[in-house]
Design a protein around this motif. Structure first.
Motif, PDB file in Angstrom:
ATOM      1  N   GLU A  28       0.740  -1.250   0.018  1.00 34.56           N
ATOM      2  CA  GLU A  28       0.125   0.001  -0.052  1.00 34.56           C
ATOM      3  C   GLU A  28       0.918   1.244  -0.086  1.00 34.56           C
ATOM      4  N   ILE A  29       2.018   1.206   0.757  1.00 30.36           N
ATOM      5  CA  ILE A  29       2.929   2.351   0.744  1.00 30.36           C
ATOM      6  C   ILE A  29       3.529   2.432  -0.487  1.00 30.36           C
ATOM      7  N   ILE A  30       4.151   1.368  -1.065  1.00 24.62           N
ATOM      8  CA  ILE A  30       4.665   1.435  -2.212  1.00 24.62           C
ATOM      9  C   ILE A  30       3.763   2.127  -3.417  1.00 24.62           C
ATOM     10  N   TYR A  31       2.407   1.545  -3.511  1.00 25.15           N
ATOM     11  CA  TYR A  31       1.643   2.021  -4.321  1.00 25.15           C
ATOM     12  C   TYR A  31       1.218   3.654  -4.225  1.00 25.15           C
ATOM     13  N   ASN A  32       1.084   4.068  -2.820  1.00 19.25           N
ATOM     14  CA  ASN A  32       0.475   5.347  -2.775  1.00 19.25           C
ATOM     15  C   ASN A  32       1.601   6.273  -3.167  1.00 19.25           C
ATOM     16  N   LEU A  33       3.096   5.808  -2.763  1.00 21.24           N
ATOM     17  CA  LEU A  33       4.112   6.824  -3.039  1.00 21.24           C
ATOM     18  C   LEU A  33       4.533   6.721  -4.435  1.00 21.24           C
ATOM     19  N   GLY A  34       4.640   5.513  -5.109  1.00 22.10           N
ATOM     20  CA  GLY A  34       5.401   5.263  -6.324  1.00 22.10           C
ATOM     21  C   GLY A  34       4.305   5.007  -7.400  1.00 22.10           C
ATOM     22  N   GLY A  35       2.912   4.707  -7.239  1.00 21.37           N
ATOM     23  CA  GLY A  35       2.057   4.496  -8.369  1.00 21.37           C
ATOM     24  C   GLY A  35       2.107   3.051  -8.686  1.00 21.37           C
ATOM     25  N   LEU A  36       2.881   2.408  -8.121  1.00 21.17           N
ATOM     26  CA  LEU A  36       2.821   0.752  -8.654  1.00 21.17           C
ATOM     27  C   LEU A  36       2.745  -0.059  -7.806  1.00 21.17           C
ATOM     28  N   ILE A  37       2.664  -1.471  -8.213  1.00 24.54           N
ATOM     29  CA  ILE A  37       2.373  -2.575  -7.536  1.00 24.54           C
ATOM     30  C   ILE A  37       3.802  -3.455  -7.679  1.00 24.54           C
ATOM     31  N   PRO A  38       4.397  -3.756  -6.610  1.00 23.00           N
ATOM     32  CA  PRO A  38       5.715  -4.711  -7.006  1.00 23.00           C
ATOM     33  C   PRO A  38       5.128  -6.066  -7.618  1.00 23.00           C
ATOM     34  N   SER A  39       5.784  -6.675  -8.525  1.00 21.43           N
ATOM     35  CA  SER A  39       5.468  -7.640  -9.282  1.00 21.43           C
ATOM     36  C   SER A  39       6.735  -8.540  -9.675  1.00 21.43           C
ATOM     37  N   PRO A  40       6.957  -9.842  -9.606  1.00 25.36           N
ATOM     38  CA  PRO A  40       6.045 -10.785  -9.030  1.00 25.36           C
ATOM     39  C   PRO A  40       6.327 -10.647  -7.237  1.00 25.36           C
ATOM     40  N   ILE A  41       5.274 -11.126  -6.439  1.00 25.10           N
ATOM     41  CA  ILE A  41       5.541 -10.908  -5.199  1.00 25.10           C
ATOM     42  C   ILE A  41       5.517 -12.286  -4.400  1.00 25.10           C
TER      43      ILE A  41
END
Length: 381
Positions: free
Chosen positions: A84-97
């Motif tokens: 959620e933090i990475i998405y809010n600050l960077g606009g992306l979702i890490p993948s693959p997880i």
């Protein structure tokens, strides 16, 4: 700690050469709506680093680029808040997880096992938890605090390797892939303010109550985001429930509610709440939202649900999988009532193979539960 963009870029370049990296973050959110990122920890088999995202002038672009690199598996424990933090600050979702908490449930380590419990079971190492409630925004951090933070990703390397091997040995790697798809979906983190009412647990009885609940919850969500404060600082959940029930359309009516502080009804926020209530009343009757379907267990079906709970626990014990990840109480109720027509996750994918088919056979009378040598077993009839 890494405190410059150049050092961060160099570290990320090295980490990107590995097949996987372990990641954790430290943050504060007690007084804010958006989490305040205070620390990033990362490790590969050959390198472990701590990044200070609060360092003056640092640009986290290299970190976000690493998160977007689909050749590197990102390993988290209980990943949702970190992502959620990475998405809010960077606009992306890490993948693959790869989420070790979910993997541990699939491998039979119990429901929602904590990181320190998992490290204890896998490595027989005790983690000192005395720094758990650190104010991570404080600088400088002590060596003890930094050691604690780094341990969140260094032990995670061995946990990941152990769980990955276990999943491969049991042929359950694809099970985890299905679970990770939920964590990698944008809608998991990008809730629209108009959907904020879904967080609330109130059971409404009338369409107008639901409409008021929706408009007031959406107002609170937008206000909390704009002011960057927790939702409860704007308006408590109990106040929203009472407003939905009583539907005050002016300041005087709002001021009579027991959950509203004295005088608040005359504030700017109070006026906006009244506007939100009146907005709900402006909706034509034919367009009012439909009440969510309430799951009702018919008379006599409660015993069937209890039988399904026994079968679920038996399956979980036999297969070495946490019951929580196979099915929940609502799934069992829907199976008891709707059978094959139940639209629940327990009747799809690997869950159906593991438990769902047996559950359907049980309610069709094709499987019996019997007590043998102080144990329960399922027997096909």
């Amino acid at each position: 700690m890494i405190e410059t963009t150049a050092d961060l870029a160099e570290a990320c370049k090295t980490l990107a050469q590995s097949d996987y990296i372990t990641i954790d973050t430290e943050f504060l959110r007690e007084t804010t709506f958006w989490p305040q990122l205070c620390l990033i920890q990362m490790a590969s088999p050959d390198l472990a680093v701590i990044v200070d995202p609060m360092a003056k002038g640092i640009d986290l672009a290299p970190f976000f680029a690493l998160m977007a690199d689909d050749t590197v598996v990102k390993v988290f424990h209980a990943a949702r808040q970190d992502i959620e933090i990475i998405y809010n600050l960077g606009g992306l979702i890490p993948s693959p997880i790869f989420d070790t908490q979910v993997a541990a449930m699939v491998c039979g380590f119990g429901d929602s096992v904590s990181y320190d419990q998992l490290v204890q079971k896998v490595k027989n190492v005790h983690i000192d938890k005395s720094s758990r409630f650190t104010d991570w925004s404080h600088r400088p951090l002590s060596e003890k605090q930094l050691d604690y933070a780094l341990a969140d990703v260094t032990h995670l390397r061995d946990v990941y390797q152990h769980l990955k091997a276990e999943l491969e040995r049991e042929g359950r790697s694809l099970w985890l892939t299905e679970e990770m798809a939920i964590l990698e979906a944008r809608e998991t983190y990008d809730m629209h303010p108009d959907d904020a009412w879904q967080r609330l647990k109130m059971r409404v009885r009338k369409p107008i109550e639901l409409a008021v609940l929706q408009t007031v919850a959406a107002w609170r969500e937008r206000e909390a985001r704009a002011r960057n404060v927790p939702r409860g600082r704007i308006l408590k959940d109990d106040a929203i429930y009472e407003i939905a029930q009583q539907q005050p359309r002016d300041a005087e009516a709002l001021g009579r509610l027991r959950t509203i502080p004295k005088g608040w009804e005359r504030s700017t926020a109070g006026g906006q709440v009244i506007e939100a209530v009146n907005l709900a009343f402006d909706i034509p009757k034919s367009d009012l939202p439909k009440l969510p379907r309430q799951n009702h267990v018919p008379d006599g079906a409660a015993s069937a649900v209890e039988m399904l709970k026994v079968l679920l626990k038996l399956t979980a014990e036999q297969e070495g999988v946490a019951a929580k990840i196979i099915a929940n109480s609502e799934d069992l109720e829907r199976i008891a009532v709707d059978g094959e027509e139940a639209t629940v996750s327990a009747l799809s994918g690997w869950r159906r193979d593991l438990f769902g088919e047996k559950a359907l056979k049980l309610i069709r009378g094709e499987v019996a539960l019997r007590f043998v040598d102080k144990r329960i077993e399922a027997v096909e009839l």
